[in-house]
Motif scaffolding. Structure first.
Motif, PDB file in Angstrom:
ATOM      1  N   ILE A  56       0.847  -1.265   0.020  1.00  0.00           N
ATOM      2  CA  ILE A  56      -0.104   0.066  -0.059  1.00  0.00           C
ATOM      3  C   ILE A  56       0.872   1.392  -0.200  1.00  0.00           C
ATOM      4  CG2 ILE A  56      -1.709   1.236   1.360  1.00  0.00           C
ATOM      5  CD1 ILE A  56      -2.606  -1.461   2.470  1.00  0.00           C
ATOM      6  N   LEU A 109      -2.045   5.711   0.692  1.00  0.00           N
ATOM      7  CA  LEU A 109      -3.513   5.301   0.640  1.00  0.00           C
ATOM      8  C   LEU A 109      -4.125   6.490   1.347  1.00  0.00           C
ATOM      9  CD1 LEU A 109      -6.034   3.521   0.024  1.00  0.00           C
ATOM     10  CD2 LEU A 109      -5.370   2.556   2.398  1.00  0.00           C
ATOM     11  N   VAL A 154      -8.145   7.962   6.238  1.00  0.00           N
ATOM     12  CA  VAL A 154      -7.058   7.377   5.895  1.00  0.00           C
ATOM     13  C   VAL A 154      -6.239   8.529   5.192  1.00  0.00           C
ATOM     14  CG1 VAL A 154      -5.525   5.741   4.816  1.00  0.00           C
ATOM     15  CG2 VAL A 154      -8.014   5.024   5.745  1.00  0.00           C
ATOM     16  N   ILE A 191      -1.370   6.539   4.197  1.00  0.00           N
ATOM     17  CA  ILE A 191      -0.719   5.495   4.812  1.00  0.00           C
ATOM     18  C   ILE A 191      -0.082   4.417   3.730  1.00  0.00           C
ATOM     19  CG2 ILE A 191      -1.270   2.868   5.749  1.00  0.00           C
ATOM     20  CD1 ILE A 191      -3.325   4.460   7.530  1.00  0.00           C
ATOM     21  N   LYS A 234      -8.134   2.101  10.817  1.00  0.00           N
ATOM     22  CA  LYS A 234      -7.615   0.694  10.773  1.00  0.00           C
ATOM     23  C   LYS A 234      -8.575  -0.247   9.682  1.00  0.00           C
ATOM     24  CE  LYS A 234      -8.014  -0.685  15.137  1.00  0.00           C
ATOM     25  NZ  LYS A 234      -8.747   0.289  15.496  1.00  0.00           N
ATOM     26  N   THR A 279     -11.086   0.823   7.751  1.00  0.00           N
ATOM     27  CA  THR A 279     -11.185   1.306   6.266  1.00  0.00           C
ATOM     28  C   THR A 279      -9.633   1.106   5.449  1.00  0.00           C
ATOM     29  OG1 THR A 279     -12.438   3.427   7.152  1.00  0.00           O
ATOM     30  CG2 THR A 279     -11.213   3.613   4.926  1.00  0.00           C
ATOM     31  N   THR A 280      -8.588   0.996   6.121  1.00  0.00           N
ATOM     32  CA  THR A 280      -7.544   0.757   5.510  1.00  0.00           C
ATOM     33  C   THR A 280      -7.194  -0.851   5.013  1.00  0.00           C
ATOM     34  OG1 THR A 280      -6.045   2.159   6.805  1.00  0.00           O
ATOM     35  CG2 THR A 280      -4.971   0.364   5.767  1.00  0.00           C
ATOM     36  N   CYS A 304      -9.926  -1.096   1.991  1.00  0.00           N
ATOM     37  CA  CYS A 304      -9.453  -0.686   0.650  1.00  0.00           C
ATOM     38  C   CYS A 304      -8.561  -1.707   0.418  1.00  0.00           C
ATOM     39  CB  CYS A 304      -8.712   0.522   1.029  1.00  0.00           C
ATOM     40  SG  CYS A 304     -10.053   2.153   1.317  1.00  0.00           S
ATOM     41  N   PRO A 351     -10.421   3.340  -2.737  1.00  0.00           N
ATOM     42  CA  PRO A 351      -9.582   4.418  -2.260  1.00  0.00           C
ATOM     43  C   PRO A 351      -9.862   5.632  -2.897  1.00  0.00           C
ATOM     44  CG  PRO A 351      -8.183   3.091  -3.251  1.00  0.00           C
ATOM     45  CD  PRO A 351      -9.589   2.132  -3.146  1.00  0.00           C
ATOM     46  N   ILE A 397      -1.706   3.137  13.806  1.00  0.00           N
ATOM     47  CA  ILE A 397      -2.414   4.018  13.185  1.00  0.00           C
ATOM     48  C   ILE A 397      -3.208   4.703  14.307  1.00  0.00           C
ATOM     49  CG2 ILE A 397      -4.348   4.614  11.515  1.00  0.00           C
ATOM     50  CD1 ILE A 397      -3.380   1.855  10.049  1.00  0.00           C
ATOM     51  N   GLY A 453      -5.699   8.407  11.123  1.00  0.00           N
ATOM     52  CA  GLY A 453      -5.659   7.912   9.609  1.00  0.00           C
ATOM     53  C   GLY A 453      -4.031   7.976   9.416  1.00  0.00           C
TER      54      GLY A 453
END
Length: 254
Positions: free
Chosen positions: A24, A27, A37, A40, A60, A62-63, A66, A73, A220, A223
């Motif tokens: 990633i 992001l 986010v 990231i 977390k 949401t990351t 994605c 994203p 995290i 975000g």
């Protein structure tokens, strides 16, 4: 905490790194004016248990959503097993098992019925009966979901995530709401995933859980990644961060 307590310690994060399973870069994801986010970047290597740690609302989930194609994203790049989950989410999901924090099943659906329904979504599956044996659910195969204990439900969700014989499993807040004994049992199950060669992404707000299970982790907050590395290194190098984090989550340290 001594990472060797109550079970097998995580593998060292200081050795040579394997092939990247998830990559990633920068992001970004927002919901209206709320930035969930914010730039990231991380890498998950084959065969490790990788922790995504942080307080509730940190970004977390949401990351990882994605990362597996459940959300698109707003910016940055994501590659899972070399694929873009935003462009080809179904292909990614065939190779990634997912247990989400809010996962539920119909109360009257039995364990055996759940396995059959989920198996129908894959072209090829691991033997459901063998999975029920492995995860201690064979005697509960006729039990309705609504009558399972919290620990039994978590074992079922892991078994369902493994039906498609995935190379990667995402476990989101796996032990939330479980009593201490059930948490320890669930930790043993996660260690078993590494033994069978599955790469695990473990999303948690519990520092002790991350320390016990993870080879590497990122922390995290709001975000952004505020710390990363092996659990003992993060704890040793970011004492002020740890104090603030524990205060936010209400975690008590013995």
């Amino acid at each position: 905490m001594d990472s060797g307590t109550n079970g097998t310690a995580p593998a060292s994060g200081g050795g040579s790194r394997g092939a990247a399973i998830i990559e990633i870069t920068d992001l970004r994801k927002a919901y209206g004016a709320t930035v969930a986010v914010d730039g990231i970047s991380l890498r998950v290597d084959r065969g490790e248990v990788f922790g995504v740690l942080g307080p509730n609302g940190a970004g977390k989930t949401t990351t990882v959503e994605c990362a597996v194609g459940l959300r698109r994203p707003d910016g940055g790049t994501v590659r899972v097993l070399g694929m873009d989950p935003a462009a080809d989410p179904e292909r990614v999901r065939r190779r990634v098992g997912i247990q989400l924090q809010q996962a539920v099943l119909p109360q009257r659906m039995t364990v055996r019925e759940a396995m059959a329904v989920f198996a129908s979504a894959y072209r090829g599956v691991v033997d459901p009966a063998a999975l029920l044996d492995e995860w201690g659910l064979r005697e509960h195969r006729r039990t309705a979901f609504g009558k399972l204990s919290g620990g039994q439900r978590q074992r079922l969700f892991i078994a369902l995530a493994l039906l498609g014989d995935p190379e990667v499993v995402v476990l989101d807040e796996l032990t939330t709401g479980l009593d201490p004994a059930a948490r320890r049992d669930t930790w043993s199950l996660v260690r078993g995933l590494r033994t069978r060669g599955v790469t695990v992404v473990l999303v948690t707000h519990a520092m002790d859980e991350a320390e016990m299970l993870c080879d590497r982790l990122v922390v995290i907050d709001r975000g952004r990644i505020v710390a990363e590395g092996a659990p003992d290194a993060v704890r040793g190098e970011h004492r002020s961060l740890e104090t603030a984090y524990l205060a936010l989550t209400g975690t008590e340290v013995a």
